[in-house]
Design an enzyme around this catalytic site. Structure first.
Site, PDB file in Angstrom:
ATOM      1  N   ASN A 178      16.807  18.727 -31.715  1.00  0.00           N
ATOM      2  CA  ASN A 178      15.523  18.070 -31.432  1.00  0.00           C
ATOM      3  C   ASN A 178      15.601  17.383 -30.073  1.00  0.00           C
ATOM      4  O   ASN A 178      16.612  17.476 -29.387  1.00  0.00           O
ATOM      5  CB  ASN A 178      15.182  17.080 -32.551  1.00  0.00           C
ATOM      6  CG  ASN A 178      16.265  16.038 -32.696  1.00  0.00           C
ATOM      7  OD1 ASN A 178      16.500  15.249 -31.795  1.00  0.00           O
ATOM      8  ND2 ASN A 178      16.964  16.068 -33.829  1.00  0.00           N
TER       9      ASN A 178
ATOM     10  N   LYS B  14      27.509  36.289 -31.580  1.00  0.00           N
ATOM     11  CA  LYS B  14      26.120  36.130 -31.125  1.00  0.00           C
ATOM     12  C   LYS B  14      25.188  37.122 -31.834  1.00  0.00           C
ATOM     13  O   LYS B  14      25.504  38.320 -31.904  1.00  0.00           O
ATOM     14  CB  LYS B  14      26.073  36.353 -29.606  1.00  0.00           C
ATOM     15  CG  LYS B  14      24.717  36.064 -29.018  1.00  0.00           C
ATOM     16  CD  LYS B  14      24.707  36.269 -27.517  1.00  0.00           C
ATOM     17  CE  LYS B  14      23.288  36.232 -27.014  1.00  0.00           C
ATOM     18  NZ  LYS B  14      23.170  36.720 -25.639  1.00  0.00           N
TER      19      LYS B  14
END
Ligand code: PMT
Length: 439
Positions: free
Chosen positions: A240, A319
């Protein structure tokens, strides 16, 4: 419930302005940081004015923002240009300057400052201050400010010992004006005795002490700050916008109030205050562990971190490759750190934050009740508010009271919140730590 909020506001023990909080702070113990403090440095006309140039450097080294205001007599000893170069701000000399007033009026300047330091303060200036003169910019600012004032007297030793000066100093001290020095020793006039201005580094240290109090002396405070990062794969994460500024400002304010502070910080680009014990973590689970390790031996816990509520059940080891198929992430709930601390047997005094985009009071009160915390500080977030911003505004609630801390720098808001926390903590635990000083 009409009238409910009114009753709560009236029960707030501290008025809400920054100035009120400043007046609650005593001046009793050592601390040595002027980080983010706004110092208005008044320079009056004495030979020690040459030391003010060095003083500006020392104050800035300690993190202060310095605005220099000079009397006309001071300009006979040192040029405004020198002080401007060192302070990085145009020096103010005139009360009646349309140009300077348009940039920041003198009342605004008086409000801007966290403290006014007059160094050197001549016998003449001290006399004018005693009698409330307002015939130049510096004396007017001293009358118009609600910030504390500190004087660094500098004069011939006979002038310092003169009955008129002694009487003026007594009056000023009775009014709460703080004297830094003078020292005794050789003087510019060739004589020796009391009246030398303190050296710039001594003044910078003494000024920093003015911001300290003993409200939380002897208490241990644990603070969380910043965001957490929950890995999706080795290069991506859920997080955030928390910058950590609010939590770090609380850490500094708690240190200045005399507490021993542990800071558990998520990944942020801030340096922790030197005297804090800082544990750096990344994930909510790491933050939970670091907090629970310390919570049992802390007096006050402040949860300012924006902890991710969820983490990926399985974060990929390599990934994740882009594909046209929808990507589903399965999330599980992280432990609620604040609620876990509040539920401990013999829990510390717990202060939570509530970050909301709407219905601030309703959601904050709900969090306070659900998480069983002693106090909750609610802020509006989003659209540049709360997160990332340098400023914040808080609605603080506790059982039976509330208080609004109006929009201001996070540093000032932190000091006000620490004052409120100290007030409530001492009320709940009258036998622990230092008794609050009389306002
Ligand atoms: O870091 P800045 O950019 O300076 O911004 C400051 C801030 C907006 C992040 C800060 O003022 C703030 O509001 N922090 C709390 C943010 C938040 O996560 O609020 P919340 O309403 O989601 O959580 C309520 C409380 O529970 C908070 O005290 C939070 O720290 C705590 N919590 C939440 C979830 C969780 N798993 N564990 C927790 O301890």
């Amino acid at each position: 419930m009409p009238g409910h909020k009114q009753a709560m506001v009236e029960s707030c023990p501290l008025p809400t302005g920054r100035i009120t909080v400043r007046h609650q702070i005593g001046y009793t113990f050592t601390m040595n940081s002027l980080c983010n403090k706004r110092v208005l440095l008044g320079i009056t006309g004495g030979i020690a004015a040459y030391k003010s140039a060095e003083l500006v450097r020392r104050l800035r080294e300690q993190g202060a923002e310095v605005q220099v205001v000079m009397t006309h007599a001071a300009c006979e000893f040192i040029t405004p240009l020198t002080l401007q170069a060192l302070s990085g701000k145009p020096v103010r000399t005139e009360l009646f300057s349309t140009q300077a007033e348009a940039a920041m009026g003198h009342i605004e300047l008086a409000r801007w400052s966290d403290i006014i330091l007059v160094a050197p303060a001549t016998a003449h200036f001290i006399a004018r201050l005693t009698y409330g003169f307002a015939d130049d910019l510096l004396s007017t600012l001293c009358l118009a400010t609600e910030a504390p004032i500190a004087l660094a007297p500098a004069m011939n030793h006979q002038m310092w010992k003169n009955a008129a000066t002694r009487a003026n100093i007594r009056i000023l001290e009775e009014r709460g004006i703080r004297l830094l020095g003078p020292a005794a020793g050789d003087q510019a006039c060739g004589e020796s005795g009391p009246g030398r201005m303190l050296e710039p580094d001594q003044l910078a240290t003494a000024l920093a002490e003015c911001f300290s109090s003993s409200r939380l002396q002897g208490l241990r405070i644990l603070i969380t700050a910043g965001p957490t990062q929950e890995a999706i794969d080795p290069v991506r994460y859920i997080s955030n916008r928390s910058s950590g500024r609010m939590g770090y400002a609380l850490c500094q304010a708690a240190l200045e109030a005399g507490a021993e502070v542990s800071l558990v910080s998520g990944p942020v680009a801030l340096e922790a205050p030197a005297r804090a014990r800082c544990h750096r973590v990344s994930t909510a689970m790491e933050m939970y562990q670091a907090v629970m390790d310390e919570a049992g031996h802390t007096d006050i816990f402040i949860a300012a971190a924006a902890v991710s509520d969820y983490r990926c059940i399985h974060s990929a080891q390599t990934k994740i490759k882009k594909s046209t198929d929808p990507l589903n992430l399965v999330l599980e709930l992280n432990p609620d750190i604040l609620a876990s601390v509040a539920a401990l047997p013999g829990a510390p005094f717990t202060v939570g934050f509530a970050a909301e985009t709407d219905s601030l009071e309703e959601y904050a009160m709900d969090k306070m009740t659900r998480k069983r915390v002693d106090m909750i500080a609610a802020n509006l977030v989003g659209e540049g508010k709360g997160f990332e911003s340098l400023e914040n505004a808080l609605e603080v609630y506790w059982n039976g009271g509330s208080c609004s801390l109006h929009l201001d720098s996070k540093e000032r808001i932190a000091h006000q919140l620490i004052e409120l926390i100290a007030e409530r903590f001492h009320e709940k635990n009258p036998d622990q730590g230092t008794e609050p000083a009389a306002g």
